[in-house]
Write a protein that holds these residues in place. Structure first.
Motif: not given
Length: 354
Positions: A63-88
């Motif tokens: 469950g260490e990959w259950d990171i709410p902020q990462l999940d939100s960014l990935l969903r925005a990427t899947a919907n074409g609203f954003a891309e994740i670039t060098d997110y630490e």
């Protein structure tokens, strides 16, 4: 009978390439379910390869990959609203050290919009961040040691200057006393610079406080009656490298000492002004007095140690020396020509009596 074999789905090739990649990669569908994960990803983060495909990314591991902020960014990427670039992010796992990760993700889809996929790359930058921290710590330690060294050098120079002053007061020979006073002032020129460097914690020196402190020190050792002789500093806000300030300070020391020795009669009143101003890449430095000046028919004196020092420093500074009979008084100027011929705006000088 002819058998027609349908062409493979394009994404089949992509999934196969991802699984064989030496880079930690994941291919997700539009709901962030893992379609393929590279062996390098599973190896880097100690995840069973059999528990990757078909499972949501948030369910990986414990469950260490259950990171709410990462999940939100990935969903925005899947919907074409954003891309994740060098997110630490920091991956925190029970019983294991925290890792610093760099995540990139972008949407991949067929031209008709079907089969939305999200390609995710994950880089472990823990060692790089640790090396950066070690480098920063070393630089900080070096700066602290340099500052401590500057303090020690300044204190040592002041001790030497104090010993020279005490010796000058004890000797019987007037010539020896004069030489010791001169040596004291030259040492104090460097000691004052070290004090400025320690205060600024850099290799750059602001000339106005440096020359003001230097002239105050010279005046304290050589001017017996401040009501008879005054020493004034008129310097702009120029900041120079330490090696340049050393040469300028030594020039000022020699010229002020010379003026105090020769410009005034034993009971005469007088004023000495140290001036410095910069214009573009050029600058001018002068030490002037309103003393007895130079007689036109007076033979040119033989160059002494102080004159030779000034001439050598002027050559080092790439400056021209000019001696002017001001009637009354004398002005010795050093000038370094600026590169351009354009006019520079006038500079405001602050006058400090020392």
């Amino acid at each position: 009978m002819t058998v027609t074999i349908p062409p493979p789905e394009p994404f089949d090739f992509a999934l196969a390439m991802i699984m064989a990649s030496a880079t930690p990669l994941l291919m997700l569908d539009g709901n962030l379910v893992i379609l393929a994960g590279s062996k390098s990803f599973c190896g880097a983060f100690q995840i069973d390869p059999a528990a990757v495909n078909g499972n949501p990314m948030a369910g990986l591991g414990s469950g260490e990959w259950d990171i709410p902020q990462l999940d939100s960014l990935l969903r925005a990427t899947a919907n074409g609203f954003a891309e994740i670039t060098d997110y630490e992010l920091k991956l925190k796992r029970s019983g294991r050290p925290t890792r610093d990760l760099l995540v990139n993700a972008h949407k991949v889809a067929n031209p008709d919009g079907s089969h939305v996929r999200v390609l995710v790359s994950v880089a472990d930058i823990t060692e790089a961040r640790l090396n950066e921290k070690l480098k920063d710590d070393l630089l900080r330690d070096k700066a602290i040691l340099l500052l401590e060294l500057q303090h020690r050098v300044a204190n040592s120079l002041q001790i030497i200057a104090s010993v020279l002053m005490q010796s000058a007061r004890k000797v019987q020979s007037e010539e020896s006393r004069t030489h010791l006073y001169d040596a004291h002032n030259r040492v104090m020129s460097i000691a004052t610079l070290q004090k400025q460097l320690a205060a600024s914690a850099s290799d750059e020196v602001s000339l106005r406080p440096y020359l003001t402190d230097l002239c105050r020190s010279i005046g304290a050792s050589m001017i017996q009656d401040r009501n008879l002789v005054s020493l004034e500093v008129a310097v702009d806000e120029t900041i120079v490298k330490a090696d340049i300030s050393i040469s300028i300070g030594l020039v000022v020391t020699e010229l002020v000492i010379n003026a105090l020795k020769h410009a005034f009669t034993s009971q005469g009143h007088g004023n000495i002004v140290v001036s410095y101003k910069a214009a573009g890449s050029g600058w001018s430095l002068s030490v002037s007095d309103d003393g007895i000046g130079m007689a036109d028919d007076h033979p040119k004196p033989k160059a002494g140690l102080g004159t030779n020092i000034v001439q050598a420093l002027a050559a080092q500074l790439d400056a021209d020396i000019e001696v002017t009979n001001c009637a009354p008084g004398t002005r010795v100027s050093l000038s370094h020509r600026h590169q351009s011929d354009g006019d520079d705006p006038p500079l405001s000088l602050q006058h400090d009596a020392v």
